[in-house]
Design an enzyme around this catalytic site. Sequence first.
Site, PDB file in Angstrom:
ATOM      1  N   CYS A  40     -26.281 -34.638 -70.926  1.00  0.00           N
ATOM      2  CA  CYS A  40     -26.506 -34.209 -69.537  1.00  0.00           C
ATOM      3  C   CYS A  40     -27.957 -34.553 -69.189  1.00  0.00           C
ATOM      4  CB  CYS A  40     -26.167 -32.732 -69.347  1.00  0.00           C
ATOM      5  SG  CYS A  40     -27.188 -31.577 -70.299  1.00  0.00           S
ATOM      6  N   ASP A  45     -23.902 -28.987 -62.224  1.00  0.00           N
ATOM      7  CA  ASP A  45     -24.998 -28.478 -63.031  1.00  0.00           C
ATOM      8  C   ASP A  45     -25.312 -27.027 -62.653  1.00  0.00           C
ATOM      9  OD1 ASP A  45     -27.297 -27.977 -64.418  1.00  0.00           O
ATOM     10  OD2 ASP A  45     -28.205 -29.930 -63.981  1.00  0.00           O
ATOM     11  N   ARG A  65     -25.428 -27.866 -69.671  1.00  0.00           N
ATOM     12  CA  ARG A  65     -24.059 -28.370 -69.845  1.00  0.00           C
ATOM     13  C   ARG A  65     -23.784 -28.995 -71.207  1.00  0.00           C
ATOM     14  NH1 ARG A  65     -24.312 -32.121 -64.788  1.00  0.00           N
ATOM     15  NH2 ARG A  65     -26.430 -32.225 -65.642  1.00  0.00           N
TER      16      ARG A  65
END
Length: 157
Positions: free
Chosen positions: A9, A121, A15
């Site tokens: 990420c 996100d 994440r």
Amino acid sequence: MTHRILFVCLGNICRSPTAEAVTRAKAAARGMDLVLDSAGTGNWHVGKPPYALMQEAARARGYDLSPLRARQVLPTDLSDFDRVIVMDADNAADLASFGSTDRVTLFTEYAPSSGATYVPDPYFTRDFEGALALIEDCAEGLLDALEQQAQSNRSDN
Ligand code: 4NP
């Protein structure tokens, strides 16, 4: 040979460490042996543990993110790992500056029924539970795909 998967990420504090820990727990529950890691395309959080609110949401569903530490993607990752799984299209575009993206896929491709085309996100949306639920779906789909691949490799041999 043990399959090696890298989750990527932007910051490697929300994440991708969650994807790593969730996939590790689900793979262990299925008795699957995988090498899993995660990294960020950015370097702001290198050496830091996952974001506190992400850890809290994960802990509430039984995942311990506390041992993980952020690192930045290395050019060698793109050839060392069998699959490099990104959370969104920006991550894929950013990886192109590290090397070949032949092995890169979007995590949401493994959860088509979710209707999601990327993992939003939570550092920006603040929806940590929603991100976690989507990551759990994607992880199950990924493990299904790996099991199917292993089965078809076996029947080919
Ligand atoms: P992640 O979230 O990519 O899911 O780890 C982010 C966390 C922090 C930042 C960006 C994304 N940041 O810019 O600090």
